[in-house]
Design an enzyme around this catalytic site. Structure first.
Site, PDB file in Angstrom:
ATOM      1  N   ARG A  28      53.332  47.890  18.071  1.00 62.37           N
ATOM      2  CA  ARG A  28      53.190  48.612  16.809  1.00 62.37           C
ATOM      3  C   ARG A  28      54.141  48.052  15.733  1.00 62.37           C
ATOM      4  O   ARG A  28      54.495  48.730  14.793  1.00 62.37           O
ATOM      5  CB  ARG A  28      53.420  50.107  17.023  1.00 62.37           C
ATOM      6  N   GLU A  29      54.560  46.793  15.903  1.00 67.40           N
ATOM      7  CA  GLU A  29      55.438  46.121  14.930  1.00 67.40           C
ATOM      8  C   GLU A  29      54.767  46.058  13.546  1.00 67.40           C
ATOM      9  O   GLU A  29      53.603  45.698  13.430  1.00 67.40           O
ATOM     10  CB  GLU A  29      55.748  44.699  15.428  1.00 67.40           C
TER      11      GLU A  29
ATOM     12  N   GLY B  59      43.739  48.696  13.987  1.00 66.93           N
ATOM     13  CA  GLY B  59      43.349  49.889  13.237  1.00 66.93           C
ATOM     14  C   GLY B  59      43.863  49.852  11.804  1.00 66.93           C
ATOM     15  O   GLY B  59      44.108  48.766  11.244  1.00 66.93           O
TER      16      GLY B  59
ATOM     17  N   ASP C 295      39.766  56.185  17.373  1.00 64.47           N
ATOM     18  CA  ASP C 295      39.779  57.272  16.371  1.00 64.47           C
ATOM     19  C   ASP C 295      38.622  57.162  15.365  1.00 64.47           C
ATOM     20  O   ASP C 295      38.302  58.132  14.682  1.00 64.47           O
ATOM     21  CB  ASP C 295      41.102  57.259  15.585  1.00 64.47           C
TER      22      ASP C 295
ATOM     23  N   MET D 233      42.163  62.978  21.659  1.00 62.98           N
ATOM     24  CA  MET D 233      42.904  62.160  20.682  1.00 62.98           C
ATOM     25  C   MET D 233      42.099  62.024  19.388  1.00 62.98           C
ATOM     26  O   MET D 233      41.067  62.670  19.218  1.00 62.98           O
ATOM     27  CB  MET D 233      43.203  60.795  21.265  1.00 62.98           C
TER      28      MET D 233
ATOM     29  N   HIS E  71      44.099  61.053  16.335  1.00 62.89           N
ATOM     30  CA  HIS E  71      45.114  61.022  15.280  1.00 62.89           C
ATOM     31  C   HIS E  71      44.785  62.101  14.255  1.00 62.89           C
ATOM     32  O   HIS E  71      44.568  63.238  14.657  1.00 62.89           O
ATOM     33  CB  HIS E  71      45.185  59.606  14.687  1.00 62.89           C
TER      34      HIS E  71
ATOM     35  N   GLU F 275      43.614  66.559  18.556  1.00 65.18           N
ATOM     36  CA  GLU F 275      45.085  66.591  18.583  1.00 65.18           C
ATOM     37  C   GLU F 275      45.694  66.781  17.193  1.00 65.18           C
ATOM     38  O   GLU F 275      46.795  67.278  17.059  1.00 65.18           O
ATOM     39  CB  GLU F 275      45.633  65.295  19.201  1.00 65.18           C
TER      40      GLU F 275
ATOM     41  N   ARG G 292      41.648  55.880  26.225  1.00 64.42           N
ATOM     42  CA  ARG G 292      41.810  54.530  25.686  1.00 64.42           C
ATOM     43  C   ARG G 292      41.650  53.454  26.743  1.00 64.42           C
ATOM     44  O   ARG G 292      41.652  52.261  26.421  1.00 64.42           O
ATOM     45  CB  ARG G 292      43.210  54.398  25.069  1.00 64.42           C
TER      46      ARG G 292
END
Ligand code: F6P
Length: 345
Positions: free
Chosen positions: A76-77, A111, A136, A178, A180, A231, A268
């Protein structure tokens, strides 16, 4: 055919089924159709900063169509965030490696966050193509992302299984999915799985409405109820999970025994559905075609079941949420499914 190109592929953000099919779609088209060199970057934008890579041969791309996760690894950098020891040096390092390696393009599979970073790299003068992926389905500009269909299948099967145990015990079953801040996954799986109550972030909800609806079902001798919760719905900050919170409030309000399932990362994992394999392959191959035509700074999309592309700068920072008047919401209401905000009695 034009000059031989050297392209890089990276996968960033949360993984999902279909990423390897997209890598294969990009890579095989590039190698077989155009004769280019294809380089895989390890662990998303971290690998781009640290120049960690491996050349992807046709053999390396064989047998990965059906494989879940990502063969390249992900992270997730966010290179434009000035955190960590390298601070603002990260985009400079990416540009340096890009020039030194004589690259023609970087394909960024990810994403919303990934597409935003891809747009910023394009702003810095790099040739970039984006491919949207996520369970998502919330990437702006595309009707569907791959990963979504597989997750809908997994979540639907989980809901199916709740029906029989709920019936045996005459319980209310709450399942948290899930997604998001978007309700796509919950809306689709909730409808496919025959949910009685479906709660998505876009609509908001009133617990009094939900409890009255569930008590009405019990009064009508319906033996059990299934409540599907996204969620991302609103909940008190002190509550760790939307599903657990809603279940507690339902049990308190109805006095009917209620249980919670939080499906989590199962959604996932695993092999992509046939639809996701096809969508990812189409996206990957289309991305390579855009590079061949030197149409850079674009993200591949699916619109009205056609593969196309839009400028990356139109995507960055925006989300695709479920419209309040979405046809599936209207159909749910017509079937007397409670969407949490109001119910007709
Ligand atoms: O974006 C995919 C997703 O699985 C969301 O549905 C979820 O909110 C989030 O990623 C979880 O992120 P992480 O992998 O960082 O725990």
């Amino acid at each position: 055919m034009g000059k031989a190109k050297r392209i890089r592929i990276l996968t960033a953000g949360g993984d999902c089924p279909g990423i390897n099919a997209a890598i294969r779609g990009v890579g095989k088209t590039a190698i077989v159709k155009y004769g280019w060199e294809v380089i895989g970057i390890a662990s998303g934008f971290s690998g781009l900063i640290n120049n960690e890579y491996e050349v992807l041969t046709e053999e390396a791309l064989s047998g990965i169509l059906t494989l879940g996760g990502t063969i390249l690894g992900t992270s997730r950098e966010k290179p434009f965030k000035k955190n960590g020891p390298l601070g603002s040096e990260k985009p400079k390092l990416i540009k340096k490696h890009y020039k030194e390696m004589g690259l023609d393009c970087i394909v960024c599979i990810g994403g919303n966050g990934t597409q935003k970073t891809a747009a910023l790299l394009a702003n810095e003068g790099l040739n970039v193509i984006g491919i949207p992926k996520t369970i998502d389905n919330d990437v702006f500009g595309t009707d569907f992302t791959f990963g979504f269909d597989s997750a809908v299948n997994i979540a639907t099967e989980a809901i199916d299984r709740l029906h029989t145990t709920a019936n045996s015990h005459k319980r209310i079953m709450v399942i948290e999915l899930m997604g998001h801040t978007a309700g796509w996954l919950t809306l689709y799986a909730g409808m496919a799985g025959g949910g009685d109550v479906i709660l998505i972030p876009e609509l908001g909800y009133d617990l009094k409405v939900i409890n009255r609806y569930l008590l009405d079902r019990a009064y009508k001798k319906k033996p059990y109820s299934i409540v599907v919760v996204a969620e991302g719905i609103e909940k008190p900050e002190s509550e760790a999970s939307a599903g657990t919170y809603v279940a507690k409030m339902i049990e308190n309000g109805t006095r009917i025994e209620t249980r919670t399932t939080i499906l989590g990362y199962v959604q996932r994992g695993g092999s992509p559905s046939p639809m996701d394999r096809i969508l990812a392959t189409r996206f990957g191959s289309h991305a390579t075609q855009l590079i061949a035509e030197e149409k850079y700074g674009r993200m591949v999309i699916n619109k009205n079941n056609q593969t196309a592309s839009i400028p990356l700068k139109e995507v960055g920072g925006k989300l695709s949420l479920v419209p309040k008047d979405h046809s599936l919401i209207n159909k749910a209401r017509a079937l007397d499914i409670c969407m949490g905000d109001f119910c007709d009695y």
